[in-house]
Design a protein around this motif. Structure first.
Motif, PDB file in Angstrom:
ATOM      1  N   ARG A  38       0.814  -1.211   0.000  1.00 25.42           N
ATOM      2  CA  ARG A  38       0.000   0.000   0.000  1.00 25.42           C
ATOM      3  C   ARG A  38       0.851   1.266   0.000  1.00 25.42           C
ATOM      4  NH1 ARG A  38      -4.217  -0.963   3.460  1.00 25.42           N
ATOM      5  NH2 ARG A  38      -4.695   1.218   3.786  1.00 25.42           N
ATOM      6  N   TRP A  77     -10.008  -3.582  -3.243  1.00 23.34           N
ATOM      7  CA  TRP A  77      -8.850  -2.767  -3.627  1.00 23.34           C
ATOM      8  C   TRP A  77      -8.576  -1.714  -2.551  1.00 23.34           C
ATOM      9  CZ3 TRP A  77      -5.508  -2.778  -7.911  1.00 23.34           C
ATOM     10  CH2 TRP A  77      -4.685  -1.651  -8.023  1.00 23.34           C
ATOM     11  N   TYR A  78      -9.633  -1.071  -2.095  1.00 23.28           N
ATOM     12  CA  TYR A  78      -9.465  -0.036  -1.066  1.00 23.28           C
ATOM     13  C   TYR A  78      -8.916  -0.627   0.235  1.00 23.28           C
ATOM     14  CZ  TYR A  78     -10.445   3.559   2.366  1.00 23.28           C
ATOM     15  OH  TYR A  78     -10.320   4.472   3.381  1.00 23.28           O
ATOM     16  N   ARG A  79      -9.443  -1.776   0.626  1.00 19.00           N
ATOM     17  CA  ARG A  79      -8.955  -2.406   1.855  1.00 19.00           C
ATOM     18  C   ARG A  79      -7.476  -2.771   1.742  1.00 19.00           C
ATOM     19  NH1 ARG A  79     -13.671  -6.665   1.835  1.00 19.00           N
ATOM     20  NH2 ARG A  79     -15.454  -5.267   2.093  1.00 19.00           N
ATOM     21  N   SER A 136     -13.633  -3.212  -6.278  1.00 16.50           N
ATOM     22  CA  SER A 136     -13.280  -1.861  -5.827  1.00 16.50           C
ATOM     23  C   SER A 136     -13.161  -1.799  -4.306  1.00 16.50           C
ATOM     24  CB  SER A 136     -14.319  -0.844  -6.310  1.00 16.50           C
ATOM     25  OG  SER A 136     -14.222  -0.640  -7.702  1.00 16.50           O
ATOM     26  N   LYS A 137     -14.067  -2.482  -3.616  1.00 13.79           N
ATOM     27  CA  LYS A 137     -14.045  -2.477  -2.148  1.00 13.79           C
ATOM     28  C   LYS A 137     -12.784  -3.157  -1.630  1.00 13.79           C
ATOM     29  CE  LYS A 137     -19.121  -2.819  -1.889  1.00 13.79           C
ATOM     30  NZ  LYS A 137     -19.356  -3.178  -3.306  1.00 13.79           N
ATOM     31  N   ASN A 170     -17.018   4.054  -6.170  1.00 14.74           N
ATOM     32  CA  ASN A 170     -15.671   3.779  -5.654  1.00 14.74           C
ATOM     33  C   ASN A 170     -15.721   3.425  -4.174  1.00 14.74           C
ATOM     34  OD1 ASN A 170     -16.135   6.205  -4.416  1.00 14.74           O
ATOM     35  ND2 ASN A 170     -14.414   7.289  -5.365  1.00 14.74           N
ATOM     36  N   THR A 175      -5.131  -1.444  -0.503  1.00 15.93           N
ATOM     37  CA  THR A 175      -4.179  -0.401  -0.898  1.00 15.93           C
ATOM     38  C   THR A 175      -4.409   0.946  -0.234  1.00 15.93           C
ATOM     39  OG1 THR A 175      -5.468   0.430  -2.778  1.00 15.93           O
ATOM     40  CG2 THR A 175      -4.059  -1.499  -3.180  1.00 15.93           C
ATOM     41  N   GLY A 176      -5.610   1.157   0.318  1.00 17.41           N
ATOM     42  CA  GLY A 176      -5.921   2.461   0.890  1.00 17.41           C
ATOM     43  C   GLY A 176      -6.273   3.507  -0.146  1.00 17.41           C
ATOM     44  N   THR A 177      -6.389   3.103  -1.415  1.00 20.10           N
ATOM     45  CA  THR A 177      -6.799   4.026  -2.479  1.00 20.10           C
ATOM     46  C   THR A 177      -8.155   3.591  -3.022  1.00 20.10           C
ATOM     47  OG1 THR A 177      -5.678   2.742  -4.224  1.00 20.10           O
ATOM     48  CG2 THR A 177      -4.408   4.483  -3.142  1.00 20.10           C
ATOM     49  N   HIS A 178      -8.972   4.551  -3.378  1.00 15.83           N
ATOM     50  CA  HIS A 178     -10.297   4.259  -3.922  1.00 15.83           C
ATOM     51  C   HIS A 178     -10.197   3.955  -5.412  1.00 15.83           C
ATOM     52  CE1 HIS A 178     -12.684   5.338  -0.384  1.00 15.83           C
ATOM     53  NE2 HIS A 178     -11.812   6.314  -0.181  1.00 15.83           N
ATOM     54  N   MET A 179     -10.766   2.834  -5.826  1.00 15.03           N
ATOM     55  CA  MET A 179     -10.825   2.493  -7.246  1.00 15.03           C
ATOM     56  C   MET A 179     -12.239   2.735  -7.769  1.00 15.03           C
ATOM     57  SD  MET A 179     -10.406  -1.148  -9.249  1.00 15.03           S
ATOM     58  CE  MET A 179      -8.624  -1.261  -9.247  1.00 15.03           C
TER      59      MET A 179
END
Length: 230
Positions: A172, A196-198, A193-194, A230, A200-204
């Motif tokens: 991350r 991915w956020y968990r 997308s959810k 996102n 990497t900490g970035t919103h896809m």
């Protein structure tokens, strides 16, 4: 005092420009399906071999305009898909894709497995110095993964992917704060997308429903009730 303030402001502007130039914008391009699998379907995929390449090119042209000539932009392209499709097209698709690299001053990296994408994200640049400022995907996808070779080697399936359950392999710390991340493929916003956020900490940004790749514009939503989330 005023001169000192102006000097500090100038230094901040220069530092900000240097940070932007040091960041890397990554565009991942999946491969097209093959006619031998798709010809029997009511709605076959990828009549045009350049579905994903064209969309990525349009987006890259936008990025060059917005971010300037010094922004590092890297294309990661699934190579085997275009080698296989070239036999169907009777054209050297690898050479055609390379012309995009020349025109937009890109770094072009070919890959053949999802593990190579993970490796590039983590180790393609010294990530303590060169953060990922943007990441966009153009290719086949479902709610849980990017399918780099959908209907290429196997009818309606794939052997090369990036799955949501593997996203913890991404460090991350690779991403700059506020990095722009988007999948232009189908269904990503329904689950991936959810995760991915968990991871990497970035919103896809991803689609609820299907998307359609166009010739002269970026992909559009085509499902009833479809939307970007996102």
């Amino acid at each position: 005092m005023r001169r000192l303030s102006l000097l500090l402001l100038l230094l901040l502007v220069v530092a900000g420009s240097a940070l932007a130039a040091n960041g890397e914008y990554i565009v991942v391009v999946g491969g097209p399906s093959l006619y031998q699998w798709e010809k029997y379907k009511l709605y076959p995929h990828d009549h045009w071999w350049a579905n994903f390449v064209r969309a990525a090119r349009l987006r890259t042209e936008q990025l060059r305009t917005q971010l300037g000539p010094d922004q590092q932009i890297t294309w990661l392209v699934y190579k085997q898909g275009y080698i296989d499709r070239a036999k169907q097209e009777n054209q050297d698709l690898i050479a055609l894709i390379d012309t995009v690299r020349e025109k937009f001053n890109l770094k072009l990296v070919w890959f053949n497995a999802g593990s190579e994408v993970f490796n590039y994200l983590n180790n393609g640049q010294p990530r303590n110095q060169v953060k990922i400022t943007g990441f966009e995907y153009f290719g086949h996808s479902n709610r849980a993964c990017f399918m780099f070779d959908y209907s290429n080697f196997i009818d309606s399936a794939c052997k090369a992917w990036l799955h949501e359950n593997e996203l913890t392999r991404i460090d991350r710390r690779d991403f700059a704060h506020g990095a722009y991340v988007r999948s232009w493929g189908c269904h990503t916003g329904e689950s991936m997308s959810k995760k991915w956020y968990r991871a990497t900490g970035t919103h896809m940004i991803g689609a609820i429903g299907k998307t359609q790749f166009m010739m002269e514009e970026l992909p559009i939503l085509i499902s009833e009730g479809g939307k970007w989330v996102n």
